[in-house]
Design a protein around this motif. Structure first.
Motif, mmCIF file in Angstrom:
data_model
loop_
_atom_site.group_PDB
_atom_site.id
_atom_site.type_symbol
_atom_site.label_atom_id
_atom_site.label_comp_id
_atom_site.label_asym_id
_atom_site.label_seq_id
_atom_site.Cartn_x
_atom_site.Cartn_y
_atom_site.Cartn_z
ATOM 1 N N LEU A 1 0.826 -1.206 0.000
ATOM 2 C CA LEU A 1 0.000 0.000 0.000
ATOM 3 C C LEU A 1 0.865 1.263 0.000
ATOM 4 O O LEU A 1 0.513 2.261 -0.623
ATOM 5 N N ASP A 2 2.005 1.202 0.718
ATOM 6 C CA ASP A 2 2.934 2.338 0.686
ATOM 7 C C ASP A 2 3.427 2.577 -0.744
ATOM 8 O O ASP A 2 3.512 3.721 -1.210
ATOM 9 N N GLY A 3 3.754 1.473 -1.433
ATOM 10 C CA GLY A 3 4.199 1.586 -2.819
ATOM 11 C C GLY A 3 3.116 2.166 -3.707
ATOM 12 O O GLY A 3 3.394 2.991 -4.593
ATOM 13 N N TYR A 4 1.860 1.768 -3.481
ATOM 14 C CA TYR A 4 0.745 2.288 -4.269
ATOM 15 C C TYR A 4 0.594 3.800 -4.066
ATOM 16 O O TYR A 4 0.354 4.544 -5.016
ATOM 17 N N LYS A 5 0.722 4.246 -2.813
ATOM 18 C CA LYS A 5 0.568 5.680 -2.533
ATOM 19 C C LYS A 5 1.628 6.494 -3.275
ATOM 20 O O LYS A 5 1.333 7.552 -3.840
ATOM 21 N N LEU A 6 2.864 5.998 -3.252
ATOM 22 C CA LEU A 6 3.948 6.704 -3.932
ATOM 23 C C LEU A 6 3.724 6.734 -5.442
ATOM 24 O O LEU A 6 3.855 7.776 -6.094
ATOM 25 N N LEU A 7 3.371 5.566 -6.016
ATOM 26 C CA LEU A 7 3.188 5.491 -7.467
ATOM 27 C C LEU A 7 1.990 6.313 -7.920
ATOM 28 O O LEU A 7 2.036 6.959 -8.971
ATOM 29 N N GLU A 8 0.926 6.288 -7.142
ATOM 30 C CA GLU A 8 -0.267 7.067 -7.497
ATOM 31 C C GLU A 8 0.092 8.547 -7.630
ATOM 32 O O GLU A 8 -0.332 9.222 -8.583
ATOM 33 N N HIS A 9 0.882 9.049 -6.691
ATOM 34 C CA HIS A 9 1.268 10.460 -6.731
ATOM 35 C C HIS A 9 2.098 10.765 -7.983
ATOM 36 O O HIS A 9 1.888 11.787 -8.643
ATOM 37 N N VAL A 10 3.025 9.858 -8.310
ATOM 38 C CA VAL A 10 3.874 10.067 -9.483
ATOM 39 C C VAL A 10 3.056 10.027 -10.770
ATOM 40 O O VAL A 10 3.192 10.899 -11.639
ATOM 41 N N LEU A 11 2.199 9.012 -10.909
ATOM 42 C CA LEU A 11 1.404 8.882 -12.130
ATOM 43 C C LEU A 11 0.447 10.051 -12.307
ATOM 44 O O LEU A 11 0.236 10.534 -13.429
ATOM 45 N N ASP A 12 -0.132 10.519 -11.198
ATOM 46 C CA ASP A 12 -1.027 11.677 -11.285
ATOM 47 C C ASP A 12 -0.259 12.900 -11.789
ATOM 48 O O ASP A 12 -0.776 13.682 -12.588
ATOM 49 N N GLY A 13 0.983 13.051 -11.319
ATOM 50 C CA GLY A 13 1.770 14.205 -11.718
ATOM 51 C C GLY A 13 2.227 14.150 -13.157
ATOM 52 O O GLY A 13 2.267 15.171 -13.847
ATOM 53 N N ILE A 14 2.561 12.946 -13.640
ATOM 54 C CA ILE A 14 3.104 12.806 -14.997
ATOM 55 C C ILE A 14 2.010 12.677 -16.056
ATOM 56 O O ILE A 14 2.107 13.262 -17.138
ATOM 57 N N PHE A 15 0.960 11.922 -15.749
ATOM 58 C CA PHE A 15 -0.053 11.619 -16.764
ATOM 59 C C PHE A 15 -1.365 12.380 -16.588
ATOM 60 O O PHE A 15 -2.263 12.245 -17.421
ATOM 61 N N SER A 16 -1.494 13.160 -15.527
ATOM 62 C CA SER A 16 -2.742 13.899 -15.311
ATOM 63 C C SER A 16 -2.463 15.394 -15.241
ATOM 64 O O SER A 16 -2.929 16.087 -14.350
ATOM 65 N N LEU A 17 -1.647 15.876 -16.163
ATOM 66 C CA LEU A 17 -1.343 17.300 -16.189
ATOM 67 C C LEU A 17 -2.613 18.122 -16.386
ATOM 68 O O LEU A 17 -3.511 17.743 -17.145
ATOM 69 N N HIS A 18 -2.660 19.240 -15.698
ATOM 70 C CA HIS A 18 -3.768 20.159 -15.876
ATOM 71 C C HIS A 18 -3.780 20.616 -17.340
ATOM 72 O O HIS A 18 -2.722 20.839 -17.935
ATOM 73 N N PRO A 19 -4.962 20.778 -17.950
ATOM 74 C CA PRO A 19 -5.017 21.210 -19.355
ATOM 75 C C PRO A 19 -4.196 22.463 -19.630
ATOM 76 O O PRO A 19 -3.599 22.598 -20.699
ATOM 77 N N MET A 20 -4.165 23.396 -18.666
ATOM 78 C CA MET A 20 -3.377 24.610 -18.854
ATOM 79 C C MET A 20 -1.896 24.278 -18.963
ATOM 80 O O MET A 20 -1.178 24.819 -19.814
ATOM 81 N N ALA A 21 -1.428 23.358 -18.083
ATOM 82 C CA ALA A 21 -0.019 22.976 -18.124
ATOM 83 C C ALA A 21 0.309 22.289 -19.440
ATOM 84 O O ALA A 21 1.375 22.504 -20.027
ATOM 85 N N THR A 22 -0.614 21.455 -19.918
ATOM 86 C CA THR A 22 -0.406 20.769 -21.197
ATOM 87 C C THR A 22 -0.265 21.772 -22.330
ATOM 88 O O THR A 22 0.607 21.659 -23.192
#
Length: 247
Positions: A196-217
């Protein structure tokens, strides 16, 4: 749960039939099905697992006297869900290779935490591939010319250290996850909380890399503030209209 099927194992039945056996623990096998309560979903999920009946007792001493007794406590431990549960929401734009590794980890989370961590480590390797971080480099430790130096495979740690500048802020999170994943690879005793610790870390990374705000994109694509991008687009639009009118 009205649809729960919960029965003693064959070994437990044999022990219960033996009057001389110790009956303070009874092992069970169970199955059950669940339905998602969201109206737009309604997915049916089947679950299997193991159960344990334990006799437990209590002793309470107070000013009013002594109270003691015993009772049976039943514990049900799931080992497999079909379809597997989503331990966190994977961003929609996540690369297919990374997504596949994450879902593979979800599938074995309840039955094999060590293998779940292995799959998370594979997800990191796939993420490095997606970010175009090299897998091999020329082995400069060899006293040969650069043209004849053999290729050396980079460790996951080295690949994370080579992250592109725009994602360098995730190094510490990815390295922390790598250390957790190493434990699964090396066969160390793993607990679900570790995964679960690993999931929390990966979730944060994936959200940051693949869920960029449309403005940032938009800013990243145009490599400029939005006001400048809008001015450029307005100028190009006028130029196109002028060309059309001239023709």
């Amino acid at each position: 749960m009205s649809n729960l099927v919960n029965k003693e194992t064959a070994e437990a039945k044999a022990d219960l039939a033996n009057p001389e056996a110790d009956h303070d623990r009874v092992e069970r096998t169970f199955r059950a099905d669940f339905t998602c309560e969201k109206e737009q979903c309604g997915e049916v999920v089947f679950c299997v697992g193991k159960g344990l009946d334990c006799a437990w007792s209590w002793y309470d001493s107070s000013d009013n006297g002594t109270d003691s007794g015993w009772a049976w406590a039943e514990e049900l431990i799931p080992t497999f869900f079909q379809p597997h549960l989503m331990m966190f929401v994977v961003p929609e734009n996540t690369s297919e290779s990374v997504r596949g590794c994450v879902h593979a980890s979800f599938r074995v989370f309840f039955s094999s935490p060590g293998n779940a961590l292995n799959e998370l480590r594979n997800a990191l390797e796939s993420l490095m591939d997606h970010l175009q971080v090299a897998r091999k480099i020329r082995d400069t430790r060899k006293p040969l010319s650069s043209e004849t130096q053999p290729l050396r495979k980079l460790s996951l740690h080295e690949r994370i250290e080579r992250l592109p500048k725009e994602h360098a802020g995730y190094k510490s999170l990815l390295l922390a996850q790598k250390w957790i994943g190493n434990a699964g690879t090396h066969g160390d005793p793993i607990k679900r909380d570790d995964v679960l610790d690993g999931y929390k870390l990966l979730e944060h990374v994936l959200d940051g890399i693949f869920s960029l705000h449309p403005m940032a994109t938009n800013i990243n694509e145009n490599k400029a503030p939005q006001s400048i991008s809008r001015e450029r687009e307005a100028t190009l639009s006028l130029f196109r209209e002028s060309e059309t009118y001239t023709k």
